[in-house]
Design a protein around this motif. Structure first.
Motif, mmCIF file in Angstrom:
data_model
loop_
_atom_site.group_PDB
_atom_site.id
_atom_site.type_symbol
_atom_site.label_atom_id
_atom_site.label_comp_id
_atom_site.label_asym_id
_atom_site.label_seq_id
_atom_site.Cartn_x
_atom_site.Cartn_y
_atom_site.Cartn_z
ATOM 1 N N ARG A 139 6.595 8.251 -9.506
ATOM 2 C CA ARG A 139 6.685 7.178 -10.356
ATOM 3 C C ARG A 139 8.120 6.536 -10.549
ATOM 4 O O ARG A 139 8.379 5.327 -10.247
ATOM 5 C CB ARG A 139 6.060 7.239 -11.471
ATOM 6 N N ASP A 140 9.169 7.464 -10.502
ATOM 7 C CA ASP A 140 10.502 7.060 -10.706
ATOM 8 C C ASP A 140 10.970 6.349 -9.563
ATOM 9 O O ASP A 140 11.560 5.294 -9.653
ATOM 10 C CB ASP A 140 11.426 8.270 -11.424
ATOM 11 N N MET A 141 10.729 7.160 -8.305
ATOM 12 C CA MET A 141 11.235 6.552 -7.341
ATOM 13 C C MET A 141 10.577 5.081 -6.719
ATOM 14 O O MET A 141 11.210 4.220 -6.361
ATOM 15 C CB MET A 141 11.017 7.601 -6.103
ATOM 16 N N ALA A 142 9.298 4.905 -7.127
ATOM 17 C CA ALA A 142 8.523 3.571 -7.016
ATOM 18 C C ALA A 142 9.520 2.740 -7.954
ATOM 19 O O ALA A 142 9.541 1.600 -7.436
ATOM 20 C CB ALA A 142 7.089 3.712 -7.248
ATOM 21 N N ASP A 143 9.482 2.957 -8.830
ATOM 22 C CA ASP A 143 10.371 1.954 -9.990
ATOM 23 C C ASP A 143 11.443 1.624 -9.171
ATOM 24 O O ASP A 143 11.899 0.415 -9.241
ATOM 25 C CB ASP A 143 10.410 2.485 -11.381
ATOM 26 N N ALA A 144 12.260 2.604 -8.842
ATOM 27 C CA ALA A 144 13.534 2.283 -8.187
ATOM 28 C C ALA A 144 13.657 1.326 -6.775
ATOM 29 O O ALA A 144 14.324 0.526 -6.747
ATOM 30 C CB ALA A 144 14.398 3.932 -7.773
ATOM 31 N N VAL A 145 12.464 1.553 -6.294
ATOM 32 C CA VAL A 145 12.204 0.650 -5.056
ATOM 33 C C VAL A 145 11.935 -0.645 -5.458
ATOM 34 O O VAL A 145 12.362 -1.687 -4.581
ATOM 35 C CB VAL A 145 11.074 1.297 -4.025
ATOM 36 N N VAL A 146 11.093 -0.877 -6.428
ATOM 37 C CA VAL A 146 11.044 -2.239 -6.834
ATOM 38 C C VAL A 146 12.089 -2.831 -7.457
ATOM 39 O O VAL A 146 12.558 -4.106 -7.043
ATOM 40 C CB VAL A 146 9.766 -2.281 -8.002
ATOM 41 N N TRP A 147 12.974 -2.054 -8.211
ATOM 42 C CA TRP A 147 14.407 -2.605 -8.606
ATOM 43 C C TRP A 147 15.360 -2.844 -7.564
ATOM 44 O O TRP A 147 15.711 -4.059 -7.242
ATOM 45 C CB TRP A 147 14.878 -1.755 -9.393
ATOM 46 N N LEU A 148 15.113 -1.929 -6.530
ATOM 47 C CA LEU A 148 16.116 -2.372 -5.104
ATOM 48 C C LEU A 148 15.684 -3.485 -4.320
ATOM 49 O O LEU A 148 16.521 -4.500 -4.142
ATOM 50 C CB LEU A 148 16.022 -1.113 -3.995
ATOM 51 N N ARG A 149 14.370 -3.850 -4.343
ATOM 52 C CA ARG A 149 14.034 -5.038 -3.619
ATOM 53 C C ARG A 149 14.333 -6.334 -4.433
ATOM 54 O O ARG A 149 14.606 -7.258 -3.605
ATOM 55 C CB ARG A 149 12.395 -5.023 -3.592
ATOM 56 N N ASN A 150 14.589 -6.310 -5.743
ATOM 57 C CA ASN A 150 14.915 -7.363 -6.192
ATOM 58 C C ASN A 150 16.481 -7.471 -6.466
ATOM 59 O O ASN A 150 17.052 -8.608 -6.944
ATOM 60 C CB ASN A 150 14.334 -7.399 -7.992
ATOM 61 N N HIS A 151 17.179 -6.534 -6.093
ATOM 62 C CA HIS A 151 18.631 -6.565 -6.365
ATOM 63 C C HIS A 151 19.636 -6.100 -5.195
ATOM 64 O O HIS A 151 20.517 -5.531 -5.273
ATOM 65 C CB HIS A 151 18.906 -5.542 -7.524
ATOM 66 N N ARG A 201 0.803 -1.304 -0.165
ATOM 67 C CA ARG A 201 -0.061 0.101 -0.038
ATOM 68 C C ARG A 201 0.880 1.440 0.154
ATOM 69 O O ARG A 201 0.737 2.203 -0.697
ATOM 70 C CB ARG A 201 -0.796 -0.209 1.355
ATOM 71 N N LYS A 202 2.017 1.304 0.923
ATOM 72 C CA LYS A 202 2.967 2.352 0.788
ATOM 73 C C LYS A 202 3.475 2.516 -0.364
ATOM 74 O O LYS A 202 3.651 3.690 -0.789
ATOM 75 C CB LYS A 202 3.699 2.124 1.849
ATOM 76 N N LEU A 203 3.975 1.297 -1.158
ATOM 77 C CA LEU A 203 4.509 1.431 -2.455
ATOM 78 C C LEU A 203 3.446 2.295 -3.518
ATOM 79 O O LEU A 203 3.926 3.214 -4.281
ATOM 80 C CB LEU A 203 5.040 0.117 -2.720
ATOM 81 N N GLU A 204 2.310 1.850 -3.560
ATOM 82 C CA GLU A 204 1.337 2.299 -4.608
ATOM 83 C C GLU A 204 1.180 3.768 -4.350
ATOM 84 O O GLU A 204 1.111 4.796 -5.045
ATOM 85 C CB GLU A 204 0.050 1.536 -4.457
ATOM 86 N N LYS A 205 1.193 4.198 -2.875
ATOM 87 C CA LYS A 205 1.225 5.728 -2.428
ATOM 88 C C LYS A 205 2.297 6.357 -2.906
ATOM 89 O O LYS A 205 2.216 7.631 -3.762
ATOM 90 C CB LYS A 205 0.865 5.911 -1.087
ATOM 91 N N LEU A 206 3.475 5.910 -3.029
ATOM 92 C CA LEU A 206 4.678 6.481 -3.566
ATOM 93 C C LEU A 206 4.623 6.500 -5.116
ATOM 94 O O LEU A 206 4.983 7.730 -5.545
ATOM 95 C CB LEU A 206 5.877 5.674 -2.950
ATOM 96 N N ARG A 207 4.257 5.453 -5.462
ATOM 97 C CA ARG A 207 3.940 5.576 -7.188
ATOM 98 C C ARG A 207 3.131 6.673 -7.541
ATOM 99 O O ARG A 207 3.472 7.411 -8.653
ATOM 100 C CB ARG A 207 3.684 4.374 -7.596
ATOM 101 N N ALA A 208 2.040 6.886 -6.769
ATOM 102 C CA ALA A 208 1.260 7.965 -7.107
ATOM 103 C C ALA A 208 1.731 9.269 -7.107
ATOM 104 O O ALA A 208 1.545 10.393 -7.659
ATOM 105 C CB ALA A 208 0.024 8.085 -6.508
#
Length: 1184
Positions: free
Chosen positions: A527-539, A517-524
Motif C-alpha cells: 500500500r505504501d508503494m502504491a501511495d508513493a506512485v500516485v504522489w509521483l504521477r501528480n508531482h 489495474r496494475k496500480l490496484e494490484k500493487l496496492r494490494a
C-alpha cells in the motif's frame, strides 16, 4: 546508490545460518560474534568467539567478589523467561560512582546447581529429549503432529513449507520469549493468519522410570500473553523453567556476569587513574582561590562572633528568668506543705467517728479503725444479705408456681381435644357410610358403559387408506423434486450468463485502463508503494528528469510466452522500486518520500528508491551465434518493453542483458551453457524451459562450475493484455461485445423457461393442497377411534381404584373401640391435673413462709440504717473545722500550682533555646552551670549587656555571605577531595588483587576447554583438505577477550584470522567455517537436544557433502544427544546412518483433501518396491 529501506541480505552475511545451538555447560548459546560490515567501505572486525568460565569457576569467582557488589543495584526479579534477553550483551555493565568506586549494576548471580546429563532410557532417548511435537493453528500449520528420533533428525522440505516454524515452535513451546527468534516481538503474531487461537504442545522425555513431561503453550491472536500447562495442569513460566533445568534443558546461562564484573573492574581502575590526575589539578586551583578570600572571611568571622555572643545572651536571659521563677516556686511549695500537714492532723482526729461509716462512705479512710468501730457497718451488711436471700427464695417459688400453672393449662387443652374427638365419632361414621354408597354408584355406572361400548371404525382400514394416499402423493413429490432440479439448473444458467456479461464488461473496463489495474494490484501488495506512485504521477514536475514507476507497472512483455521467465529474473524489491536517472532527483525523491512528511505517506513507511552512476558493465557471456547454437532464443533484455531510461536499471541491477532464455528445454545443452556463461569467472543465469539455472565457480580446489536450479513460477506482476499499456485491441473488444450479446439472448430464453416452470409449479402445489386435505380427514377419523379406546381404558382403571378405596372403608376400625381409647386418655389427663393442683398448693404455703422471713430481715435492716444516719450527723459536726483548714490549704495550693506552671514554662523555654544552639555552646553552657557562673548576673544586667553587643554589631559592615559560604564550601571540598584521593589509591590496589585472583581461577579451565574444541575443529578442516585452528585472544580489557578463528582454504596460503575483509564475497567460506566450529562445540554439549537451520546454504557441492557427512558421523554416535537439522534440499548419494530419522515436511496451500492421496510414506514404499522389482527382473533376464 539505493537506500536500504528494509532488511536486505548483505554480501558476506551469515544470518541465513539460523541456529539455536546447545553449548557446553557454562557457555552462552551465542558462540560467534556476527561480522559488522561498515557501509560502502567493506571494513570489518575480526570474527571471534567470546569465551566464558564454567559454572564451578563462576561460583568461585562470585564467592570472592560478593563484597564489591551493591545489594541495592537494579535487577529484574520477575523470574519470567520472557523478560530475560538471551544475549550476554543485554546485561548491564558495572558502573563507576562519583568517587570512582566499583559498583556493578546487578547483584551477584546466585549459585546455579550443576546438572549433569541424565542416563539414556531403554527406548534410546536421553531425559529432556523431544519425544513428540503437536502444532495447531501455528504459522503455516493448521494441525500437525510428529515424533522425532533420539539421535539425528533431518527435517526436509521446500522453502515456505514451515521448516523454520518447527524451530520457532520448540523455542516458544519451552517458554522462550518471541524476541529471541528475530521474527516478531509479540507472541500473538505466531497464530496462523485468520485464526483466533492456537497452541504448541511438546512432549519431553522424563527421567528414567518417570513419565514424560507434556508442555502446552496456548496462544491467542487477540492477546499479547499466553498460558502454559504442564501434564494438563495450569502452571507458570517459572515452573516450566525449573523443570527444564532439572532435565538440563538450558533455557539461559549467566556466564557473562563474571566477565562483566572483571571488565567493570578494569574500567574502574582506568577511571581512577584518569580521574586522579584531574583531581590533583583541581585541588591545587581550589587552594589558590581560597587564599584570596581569607581577609573578607576574618571580618565575617568577627561579626559572627558578636552574633554568637548575642545569641548566648538571648539564651542566658530566659535561663535566669527561670532561676528567679524557681525561687518563687520553692517558697510557695513550703507554704503548701505546711498547710497540708495541718489538714492531715484534723483528718486523723475525726477518723474514729468515720470508722463506723467506712463501708457506707468509702471515700473516708482511716488507718486507725478498730474492730469495734467496724461492727455497725458489718451488721448493716449482714441484715441486707439475709433480706435479699429470702426475697430470692420467694421469687423462685413464684416461678415454680407459674410453671405448674402453664402445665395445667396444657393438660386442660389436651382434655378438650379428646372430648371433641369423642363428639366427632358419630359424624365420621355417617360420612364413611355415605362415601361407600357414592363409590358403589360410580362403579355401577362405569361398568355399564364398559359392557355396552360404542361401535368404532377399523384402524387398520384407515391406515391402509392413508398408505394408499401416501403412494399417490409420492408421485407428486417426485414431480416436484424434478421441477425444482430444473429450476435450479435454470437459475444456474441465468447466473452463469449474468456472470459472462459482468466478466466481459469488467474485461472491457480493464482493457481501457491497464495502468490503473496494475496500480490496484500493487496496492494490494504494498500500500505504501502504491501511495508513493500516485504522489509521483501528480508531482513529476518537481524532478529534473523523468522518475520511473516500479517495473511491474511500466514494463511489459509483448510475447506472453516469455512472461514467466522474465519475471523470474526479478526479486520482489526490484519489481516495486522507484528508479531515478540522476543523483539530484534521487536525493529529492528520498527527501519527499523517506526523510520528510511532505508526500503524506503513512508514518513509518519506507519506499525503495534507486540510482547508480553509469559505468562499464560485463558484456553478455555469449555472442548471438553462440546463443543460437546452444538452443537459446534471445537475452531477456530483448524480450521486455520499457522506457529507455529504465534500461540502465534492468542491466545494472537485474542483469537481463546476461540472462539467456530458451523456451524449448530440449534444444538447450545445459552443460555447454554452464561452461559458456561461467568462462569469464563471474557466472551468470540462463533459463531452459521452465527451469532457471544459476551458474557460479568455486574459489578453491579445481574451481569447478556449480549450478543451482529453480523451477519457474507463473508470473503474477508482469502479466499484461497488450504490448502497450494505454492501447486497446479492437479484436478483443469485438469478441467481448459478441460474448455480451450472446449471453443476453441466452438469458431471454432462460427467462421464458423460468415462466413455464413456474406454471408447472402452481399445478403441483394445487395437487399438494388436495392431498393435505384428504390426509387430514383420515387423521381425524383415526384420532376419534384412538380417543374412544383410551376413554374405555381409563374407566376400567378408575373402577379398579374405587374397589380398593371401598375395601379400605369397609375394613375401617370399630367406633366403640375408638371411643374406649379416648375415654381412657381423658382419665389419665385428669389424674395429672389433680397432682399438679396439690404441688401448686404446697408452693403457695412455702412462699408465704419466705415472705414472713424477708419482712423480719427488712425491719432489722431499717433499724441499723437509722443508727448509721445518726452517726453521720455527728461526723458532719466534727468536719466543719476540717473544711475551713482545707479551704486555706486549697488557696495555698493554687498559688503553688501557678508558680510551678510559670517556672515550668520558663524552664521549657530556656531548654528549647539551649538545645537549639550548636554543640559547642551546649558544652560551654554545661561548664557555666557546673561552676555557677550562669547565675552571676541578674536579668537586668544581662539585658544591658545585650544592648551593648547589639551596638557593636551595627558598627561592623556586612560581608557578602556568598563569599564566606564559597570559602567554607571550597575548604570542605579540598578536605574531602584530599581524603578521596587517598581512599581511591587504596581501593585501586584492592581491585587489582581481586582481578588477579579471579583470573587465576578460571583461565586454566577455559584454556583446557578451548584446546579440546580446537582439536576437533582442526580435525574437521583436515577432513575437507583445509586447515583450521582456534585459540584464545587475551586482552587487558576483559570485555575484549575473544576466541580467534584461523583458517586456510588453499595450499599456497598461511593460516589467517577470519575477518570481514578476508574472502570478500566468500559467503561460502565463512559459512563453512562457522558450521565446522559449531560441530566442534556439539561434542562438548551436555544438553538433551540441539537444532540447526539451513546450515548448508551458500556452499558448493563438495563443502556441503563434507559438512553433511561429518554431521551424521558426530550426531549418530551411541553417546550422542538428540539433534535437529533443517534443510530445504539435499545432494544425492550422501551418507546416512541407521540411527538418524528423516522427517519430510509435506505442507502447502494445494495439498489434496482426499485422505491418503499424496502420502509421502506410501510413495517411498512404492519407490522401494519398484526398485526391488526392477532388480529382480534384471537378475531373471541375466539368468535366462
Amino acid at each position: 546508490m539505493p537506500r536500504r529501506t528494509r532488511a536486505e541480505p548483505v554480501e558476506g552475511d551469515t544470518d541465513s545460518l539460523k541456529e539455536n545451538f546447545a553449548l557446553p555447560n557454562g557457555f552462552k548459546d551465542e558462540p560467534v560474534k556476527k561480522e559488522k560490515i561498515k557501509d560502502e567501505k567493506g571494513k570489518g572486525k575480526a570474527k571471534r568467539v567470546e569465551p566464558e568460565p564454567t559454572d564451578e569457576e563462576l561460583d568461585e569467582t562470585q564467592a570472592g567478589d560478593n563484597a564489591d557488589f551493591d545489594a541495592d543495584a537494579d535487577v529484574d526479579a520477575d523470574g519470567d523467561p520472557e523478560n530475560v534477553d538471551g544475549t550476554p550483551r543485554s546485561r548491564k555493565r558495572a558502573r563507576v560512582n562519583a568517587e570512582g568506586d566499583f559498583v556493578p549494576s546487578t547483584p551477584t548471580t546466585p549459585k546455579r546447581e550443576q546438572v549433569m546429563t541424565l542416563p539414556r532410557d531403554d527406548d534410546g532417548f536421553i531425559p529432556g529429549s523431544i519425544v513428540r511435537i503437536q502444532l495447531h493453528n501455528f504459522l503455516t500449520y493448521d494441525w500437525v503432529e510428529f515424533r522425532p528420533g533420539p539421535y539425528l533428525n533431518m527435517i526436509l522440505g521446500p522453502n515456505g513449507t514451515g521448516k523454520s516454524s518447527i524451530a520457532c515452535a520448540i523455542c516458544l513451546g519451552l517458554n522462550w520469549p518471541p524476541s529471541i527468534l528475530g521474527r516478531a516481538n509479540e507472541i500473538s503474531s505466531f497464530v496462523k493468519h485468520g485464526k483466533e487461537s492456537g497452541y504448541i504442545e511438546i512432549e519431553l522425555k522424563g527421567a528414567k522410570g518417570q513419565k514424560n513431561l507434556v508442555i502446552r503453550r496456548n496462544l491467542s491472536a487477540k492477546s499479547k500473553s499466553s498460558t502454559l500447562t504442564l501434564n494438563g495442569q495450569s502452571c507458570t513460566g517459572k515452573e516450566i523453567t525449573n523443570r527444564m533445568a532439572k532435565l538440563n534443558v538450558q533455557v539461559g546461562n549467566l556466564w557473562y556476569l563474571v566477565l562483566s564484573a572483571l571488565s567493570a573492574g578494569s574500567d574502574c581502575m582506568y577511571a581512577r587513574f584518569s580521574k586522579s590526575n584531574d583531581e590533583q589539578e583541581r585541588l591545587k586551583t581550589m587552594q589558590e582561590r581560597n587564599s584570596q578570600l581569607e581577609r573578607d572571611v576574618q571580618r565575617y568571622q568577627e561579626r559572627k562572633r558578636i552574633e554568637k555572643d548575642i545569641a548566648i545572651l538571648k539564651v542566658l536571659i530566659p535561663v535566669n528568668e527561670y532561676h528567679e521563677a524557681k525561687e518563687r516556686y520553692q517558697k510557695a511549695k513550703d507554704r503548701q506543705r505546711e498547710l497540708h500537714a495541718r489538714v492531715r492532723k484534723l483528718k486523723d482526729r475525726n477518723a474514729p467517728a468515720h470508722a463506723k461509716l467506712e463501708y457506707a462512705l468509702p471515700h473516708i479512710l482511716s488507718p486507725i479503725c478498730s474492730q469495734t468501730s467496724r461492727q455497725l457497718a458489718v451488721q448493716h451488711r449482714e441484715y441486707e444479705k439475709a433480706r435479699e436471700k429470702k426475697k430470692t427464695a420467694s421469687r423462685q417459688k413464684f416461678q415454680q408456681m407459674k410453671n405448674k400453672w402453664s402445665e395445667n393449662d396444657k393438660l386442660e387443652r389436651d382434655a378438650e381435644d379428646v372430648t371433641n374427638k369423642l363428639d366427632g365419632l358419630k359424624r365420621a361414621e355417617k360420612e364413611r357410610v355415605k362415601k361407600i354408597k357414592e363409590i358403589q354408584g360410580h362403579n355401577e355406572k362405569w361398568q355399564k358403559e364398559l359392557d355396552n361400548p360404542p361401535k368404532l371404525e377399523d384402524v387398520e382400514a384407515i391406515n391402509a387408506e392413508m398408505r394408499k394416499v401416501n403412494r399417490e402423493h409420492s408421485q407428486t413429490t417426485t414431480r416436484m423434486e424434478d421441477l425444482q432440479e430444473r429450476q435450479r439448473k435454470n437459475v444456474d444458467s441465468s447466473a452463469a450468463q449474468q456472470a459472462n456479461i459482468s466478466g466481459a464488461l469488467d474485461q472491457l473496463r480493464n482493457l481501457e485502463d491497464e495502468r490503473h489495474r496494475k496500480l490496484e494490484k500493487l496496492r494490494a501488495w504494498d500500500r505504501d508503494m502504491a501511495d508513493a506512485v500516485v504522489w509521483l504521477r501528480n508531482h513529476q514536475d518537481k524532478f529534473k528528469m523523468e522518475v520511473f514507476e516500479p517495473p511491474m507497472i511500466c514494463c511489459t512483455v509483448p510475447d506472453r510466452r516469455y512472461t514467466d521467465a522474465i519475471e523470474a529474473c526479478f526479486n520482489q524489491d526490484q519489481l516495486k522500486i522507484l528508479v531515478t536517472q540522476c543523483e539530484e532527483d534521487y536525493a529529492t525523491l528520498n527527501n519527499y518520500l523517506n526523510d520528510g512528511e511532505q508526500a503524506g505517506l503513512r508514518k513509518g513507511a519506507r519506499i525503495n528508491t534507486w540510482f547508480r552512476p553509469k559505468v562499464d558493465l560485463s558484456p553478455p557471456p555469449m555472442n548471438e551465434a553462440e546463443l543460437k547454437a546452444l538452443g537459446f532464443d534471445d537475452y531477456a533484455i530483448n524480450k521486455i518493453e520499457c522506457p529507455d531510461g529504465l534500461l540502465w536499471f534492468l542491466t545494472r541491477e537485474v542483469n537481463l542483458h546476461r540472462t539467456a532464455i530458451g523456451l524449448d528445454a530440449s534444444r538447450v545443452d545445459v552443460n555447454a551453457a554452464m561452461e559458456a556463461v561461467s568462462r569469464d569467472g563471474s557466472g551468470a543465469k540462463f533459463i531452459a524451459g521452465r527451469v532457471m539455472n544459476t551458474v557460479s565457480r568455486s574459489r578453491y580446489g579445481k574451481r569447478a562450475a556449480a549450478n543451482m536450479t529453480k523451477d519457474l513460477r507463473p508470473a503474477r506482476n508482469l502479466v499484461s493484455s497488450t504490448s502497450k499499456w494505454d492501447a486497446v485491441d479492437p479484436e478483443i473488444k469485438k469478441k467481448l461485445d459478441q460474448t455480451i450479446q450472446e449471453a443476453r439472448q441466452a438469458l431471454e430464453v432462460i427467462n421464458e423457461d423460468a415462466n413455464n416452470l413456474a406454471a408447472e409449479e402452481r399445478e403441483i402445489r394445487a395437487e399438494e393442497a388436495l392431498f393435505k386435505k384428504t390426509f387430514d380427514a383420515l387423521e381425524a377419523r383415526k384420532k376419534v377411534v384412538n380417543n374412544q379406546k383410551k376413554h374405555l381404558a381409563t374407566l376400567a382403571a378408575k373402577i379398579e381404584t374405587n374397589k380398593n378405596k371401598l375395601r379400605d372403608l369397609e375394613n375401617a376400625p370399630s367406633v366403640e373401640d375408638e371411643r374406649a381409647k379416648l375415654k381412657k386418655r381423658l382419665f389419665e389427663i385428669s389424674k395429672k391435673r389433680v397432682r399438679i393442683v396439690k404441688e401448686y398448693t404446697q408452693l403457695i404455703r412455702a412462699a408465704i413462709a419466705d415472705q414472713v422471713e424477708a419482712t423480719r430481715s427488712g425491719l432489722e435492716f431499717l433499724q441499723v440504717g437509722a443508727n448509721k444516719n445518726a452517726l453521720e450527723a455527728l461526723c458532719q459536726e466534727k468536719d466543719d473545722k476540717y473544711q475551713r483548714a482545707l479551704a486555706e490549704f486549697e488557696e495555698a495550693d493554687q498559688i503553688f500550682v501557678a508558680t510551678k506552671a510559670d517556672a515550668k514554662k520558663k524552664r521549657d523555654t530556656s531548654l528549647d533555646l539551649v538545645r537549639s544552639m550548636d554543640l559547642e555552646f551546649q558544652q560551654q553552657f554545661a561548664k557555666m552551670e557546673m561552676d555557677g557562673s550562669v547565675h552571676d548576673r541578674s536579668v537586668n544586667d544581662l539585658r544591658t549587656e545585650l544592648d551593648v553587643q547589639q551596638a557593636n554589631l551595627d558598627m561592623i559592615s556586612l560581608t557578602n555571605p556568598g563569599v564566606v559560604e564559597q570559602y567554607e564550601r571550597r575548604k570542605n571540598e579540598i578536605e574531602a577531595l584530599a581524603k578521596t584521593l587517598e581512599d581511591r589509591e587504596k581501593s585501586t590496589r584492592k581491585v587489582e588483587r581481586e582481578i588477579k585472583n579471579a583470573r587465576d581461577r578460571w583461565q586454566p579451565a577455559l584454556e583446557r576447554l578451548v584446546a579440546s574444541i580446537g582439536k576437533k575443529f582442526s580435525a574437521a578442516f583436515d577432513r575437507i583438505g583445509c586447515a583450521g585452528e582456534i585459540r584464545i585472544s587475551p586482552h587487558d580489557d576483559y570485555d575484549k577477550w575473544a576466541i580467534d578463528i584461523l583458517v586456510k582454504f588453499r595450499d599456497n596460503e598461511k593460516l589467517q584470522l577470519l575477518t570481514g575483509q578476508r574472502q570478500s564475497g566468500g559467503v561460502q567460506e565463512r559459512s563453512l567455517t562457522t558450521i565446522l566450529y559449531l560441530m566442534s562445540l556439539t561434542e562438548e554439549a551436555r544438553t538433551p537436544f540441539s537444532l540447526v537451520d539451513e546450515i548448508n546454504q551458500g556452499m558448493d557441492q563438495r563443502a556441503e557433502r563434507a559438512v553433511h557427512n561429518s554431521l551424521v558421523e558426530v550426531t549418530c554416535k551411541p553417546d550422542s544427544a538428540q539433534y535437529f537439522l533443517i534443510t530445504p534440499k539435499l545432494l544425492p548419494d550422501l551418507d546416512y546412518h541407521e540411527r538418524m530419522k528423516v522427517l519430510c515436511v509435506n505442507n502447502g496451500e494445494w495439498l489434496p483433501e482426499t485422505p491418503g492421496l499424496g502420502n509421502m510414506n506410501r510413495m517411498i514404499e512404492n519407490f522401494v518396491q519398484l526398485n526391488r522389482d526392477r532388480v529382480s527382473r534384471d537378475r531373471s533376464s541375466r539368468a535366462g
